[in-house]
Design a protein around this motif. Structure first.
Motif, PDB file in Angstrom:
ATOM      1  N   GLU A  62       5.679   0.820   3.233  1.00 54.93           N
ATOM      2  CA  GLU A  62       6.388   1.753   3.918  1.00 54.93           C
ATOM      3  C   GLU A  62       7.813   1.302   4.748  1.00 54.93           C
ATOM      4  OE1 GLU A  62       6.247   5.381   3.706  1.00 54.93           O
ATOM      5  OE2 GLU A  62       4.976   4.941   2.153  1.00 54.93           O
ATOM      6  N   ASP A  63       7.972   0.110   4.274  1.00 55.12           N
ATOM      7  CA  ASP A  63       9.163  -0.521   4.901  1.00 55.12           C
ATOM      8  C   ASP A  63       8.894  -1.195   6.401  1.00 55.12           C
ATOM      9  OD1 ASP A  63      11.043  -0.429   2.817  1.00 55.12           O
ATOM     10  OD2 ASP A  63      11.438   1.479   3.038  1.00 55.12           O
ATOM     11  N   ARG A  64       7.702  -0.900   6.762  1.00 52.88           N
ATOM     12  CA  ARG A  64       7.186  -1.179   8.269  1.00 52.88           C
ATOM     13  C   ARG A  64       6.226  -2.411   8.222  1.00 52.88           C
ATOM     14  NH1 ARG A  64       8.052   2.702  11.827  1.00 52.88           N
ATOM     15  NH2 ARG A  64       9.234   4.450  11.169  1.00 52.88           N
ATOM     16  N   VAL A  65       5.498  -2.450   7.514  1.00 53.23           N
ATOM     17  CA  VAL A  65       4.148  -3.452   7.658  1.00 53.23           C
ATOM     18  C   VAL A  65       4.438  -4.851   6.525  1.00 53.23           C
ATOM     19  CG1 VAL A  65       1.671  -3.832   7.948  1.00 53.23           C
ATOM     20  CG2 VAL A  65       2.715  -1.640   8.717  1.00 53.23           C
ATOM     21  N   ILE A  66       4.438  -5.754   7.123  1.00 52.12           N
ATOM     22  CA  ILE A  66       3.993  -6.970   6.038  1.00 52.12           C
ATOM     23  C   ILE A  66       2.585  -7.410   5.819  1.00 52.12           C
ATOM     24  CG2 ILE A  66       4.751  -9.247   5.732  1.00 52.12           C
ATOM     25  CD1 ILE A  66       7.564  -8.991   7.153  1.00 52.12           C
ATOM     26  N   VAL A  67       2.335  -7.625   4.426  1.00 55.24           N
ATOM     27  CA  VAL A  67       0.917  -7.841   4.251  1.00 55.24           C
ATOM     28  C   VAL A  67       1.058  -9.302   3.413  1.00 55.24           C
ATOM     29  CG1 VAL A  67      -1.169  -7.243   3.166  1.00 55.24           C
ATOM     30  CG2 VAL A  67       0.383  -5.494   4.047  1.00 55.24           C
ATOM     31  N   GLU A  68       0.611 -10.147   4.221  1.00 55.96           N
ATOM     32  CA  GLU A  68       0.639 -11.681   3.614  1.00 55.96           C
ATOM     33  C   GLU A  68      -1.009 -11.710   3.024  1.00 55.96           C
ATOM     34  OE1 GLU A  68       2.796 -13.979   2.710  1.00 55.96           O
ATOM     35  OE2 GLU A  68       4.110 -12.481   3.084  1.00 55.96           O
ATOM     36  N   LEU A  69      -1.063 -12.085   1.807  1.00 52.73           N
ATOM     37  CA  LEU A  69      -2.365 -12.295   0.983  1.00 52.73           C
ATOM     38  C   LEU A  69      -2.801 -13.779   1.050  1.00 52.73           C
ATOM     39  CD1 LEU A  69      -2.148  -9.583  -1.392  1.00 52.73           C
ATOM     40  CD2 LEU A  69      -2.963  -9.371   0.736  1.00 52.73           C
ATOM     41  N   LYS A  70      -4.153 -14.117   1.189  1.00 54.76           N
ATOM     42  CA  LYS A  70      -4.472 -15.464   0.978  1.00 54.76           C
ATOM     43  C   LYS A  70      -5.793 -15.233   0.179  1.00 54.76           C
ATOM     44  CE  LYS A  70      -1.320 -17.632   3.013  1.00 54.76           C
ATOM     45  NZ  LYS A  70       0.085 -18.053   2.412  1.00 54.76           N
ATOM     46  N   SER A  71      -6.146 -16.158  -0.510  1.00 56.95           N
ATOM     47  CA  SER A  71      -7.324 -16.369  -1.098  1.00 56.95           C
ATOM     48  C   SER A  71      -7.969 -17.907  -0.953  1.00 56.95           C
ATOM     49  CB  SER A  71      -7.381 -16.134  -2.500  1.00 56.95           C
ATOM     50  OG  SER A  71      -8.565 -16.083  -3.116  1.00 56.95           O
ATOM     51  N   VAL A  72      -8.150 -18.401   0.312  1.00 60.60           N
ATOM     52  CA  VAL A  72      -8.225 -19.665   0.682  1.00 60.60           C
ATOM     53  C   VAL A  72      -9.877 -19.681   1.394  1.00 60.60           C
ATOM     54  CG1 VAL A  72      -5.818 -20.315   0.693  1.00 60.60           C
ATOM     55  CG2 VAL A  72      -7.203 -19.415   2.852  1.00 60.60           C
ATOM     56  N   GLU A  73     -10.179 -20.907   1.556  1.00 59.46           N
ATOM     57  CA  GLU A  73     -11.565 -21.317   2.004  1.00 59.46           C
ATOM     58  C   GLU A  73     -11.386 -20.814   3.761  1.00 59.46           C
ATOM     59  OE1 GLU A  73     -15.457 -22.850   2.437  1.00 59.46           O
ATOM     60  OE2 GLU A  73     -14.306 -22.747   0.525  1.00 59.46           O
ATOM     61  N   THR A  74     -10.153 -21.453   4.258  1.00 58.86           N
ATOM     62  CA  THR A  74      -9.951 -21.021   5.724  1.00 58.86           C
ATOM     63  C   THR A  74      -8.594 -20.635   5.913  1.00 58.86           C
ATOM     64  OG1 THR A  74     -11.720 -22.557   6.446  1.00 58.86           O
ATOM     65  CG2 THR A  74     -10.215 -21.875   8.046  1.00 58.86           C
ATOM     66  N   VAL A  75      -8.059 -19.739   6.757  1.00 60.18           N
ATOM     67  CA  VAL A  75      -6.656 -19.668   6.897  1.00 60.18           C
ATOM     68  C   VAL A  75      -6.491 -20.554   8.031  1.00 60.18           C
ATOM     69  CG1 VAL A  75      -5.105 -17.783   8.349  1.00 60.18           C
ATOM     70  CG2 VAL A  75      -6.830 -17.113   6.437  1.00 60.18           C
ATOM     71  N   GLN A  76      -5.206 -21.257   7.923  1.00 63.36           N
ATOM     72  CA  GLN A  76      -4.706 -22.046   8.980  1.00 63.36           C
ATOM     73  C   GLN A  76      -3.834 -21.572   9.839  1.00 63.36           C
ATOM     74  OE1 GLN A  76      -6.112 -25.353   8.699  1.00 63.36           O
ATOM     75  NE2 GLN A  76      -7.230 -24.436   7.052  1.00 63.36           N
ATOM     76  N   PRO A  77      -3.774 -22.190  11.119  1.00 61.30           N
ATOM     77  CA  PRO A  77      -2.749 -21.727  12.336  1.00 61.30           C
ATOM     78  C   PRO A  77      -1.510 -21.459  11.773  1.00 61.30           C
ATOM     79  CG  PRO A  77      -4.197 -23.218  13.068  1.00 61.30           C
ATOM     80  CD  PRO A  77      -4.708 -23.348  11.656  1.00 61.30           C
TER      81      PRO A  77
ATOM     82  N   CYS B 130      10.437  -6.072  11.119  1.00 57.66           N
ATOM     83  CA  CYS B 130       9.090  -5.360  11.122  1.00 57.66           C
ATOM     84  C   CYS B 130       8.405  -5.884  12.150  1.00 57.66           C
ATOM     85  CB  CYS B 130       8.256  -5.764   9.742  1.00 57.66           C
ATOM     86  SG  CYS B 130       9.034  -5.274   8.301  1.00 57.66           S
ATOM     87  N   ARG B 131       7.469  -5.023  12.874  1.00 50.61           N
ATOM     88  CA  ARG B 131       6.658  -5.088  14.075  1.00 50.61           C
ATOM     89  C   ARG B 131       5.105  -5.604  13.908  1.00 50.61           C
ATOM     90  NH1 ARG B 131       8.082  -0.097  17.745  1.00 50.61           N
ATOM     91  NH2 ARG B 131       6.922   0.678  16.263  1.00 50.61           N
ATOM     92  N   LEU B 132       4.756  -5.197  12.640  1.00 47.75           N
ATOM     93  CA  LEU B 132       3.198  -5.388  12.428  1.00 47.75           C
ATOM     94  C   LEU B 132       3.442  -6.213  10.946  1.00 47.75           C
ATOM     95  CD1 LEU B 132       0.248  -5.213  13.301  1.00 47.75           C
ATOM     96  CD2 LEU B 132       0.321  -2.916  11.905  1.00 47.75           C
ATOM     97  N   GLY B 133       2.356  -7.252  10.977  1.00 46.40           N
ATOM     98  CA  GLY B 133       2.131  -7.940  10.024  1.00 46.40           C
ATOM     99  C   GLY B 133       0.342  -8.012   9.779  1.00 46.40           C
ATOM    100  N   LEU B 134      -0.181  -8.286   8.368  1.00 51.33           N
ATOM    101  CA  LEU B 134      -1.478  -8.056   8.331  1.00 51.33           C
ATOM    102  C   LEU B 134      -1.633  -9.442   7.441  1.00 51.33           C
ATOM    103  CD1 LEU B 134      -2.860  -4.689   7.816  1.00 51.33           C
ATOM    104  CD2 LEU B 134      -3.031  -5.868   9.668  1.00 51.33           C
TER     105      LEU B 134
END
Length: 128
Positions: free
Chosen positions: A72-87, A102-106
């Protein structure tokens, strides 16, 4: 409540549905396709692998980065498929938010056995 939060609820509900159906351990691209499909079924506008331009030193670079999904031109979604998300993944998402406006990311890690353990919410000037 900001509209981004309403969109995020639908994104997360859809992500849980995808994770229940497919489980952990597949390529990020598979989850991206499935999640985009699930969001489109719910009548949300979804763009995949969106090139986002950046400005630096008076120049504009057409492709500063690619967002996995923008909903919706508002929320960025970054996808991972990893053992551990890094900082660094969280820092990258915050930078993507700042550059895109954008103001919100997941950040969603489908590599987790329990998806709820793989969800990180990142905000950029979003009122709660």
């Amino acid at each position: 409540m900001p509209v981004e939060n309403e969109i995020a609820k639908v994104i997360l509900d859809s992500a849980f549905r995808v994770h229940r159906a497919l489980g952990p351990g597949l390529l990020e691209s598979v989850y991206e396709l499935a999640l985009a499909h699930e969001l489109q079924k719910r009548e949300l506008r979804v763009a995949r692998q969106v090139p986002v331009p950046i400005e630096y030193d008076g120049l504009t670079f057409d492709q500063g980065f690619r967002a996995d999904l923008i909903v919706e031109d508002r929320v960025i979604v970054e996808l991972k498929s990893v053992e551990t998300v890094q900082p660094v993944h969280k820092k990258q998402l915050l930078t993507h938010l700042k550059l895109s406006g954008c103001r919100l990311g997941l950040l969603i890690n489908f590599g987790e056995a329990l998806l709820k353990d793989g969800i990180t919410r990142v905000v950029n000037n979003l009122e709660e």
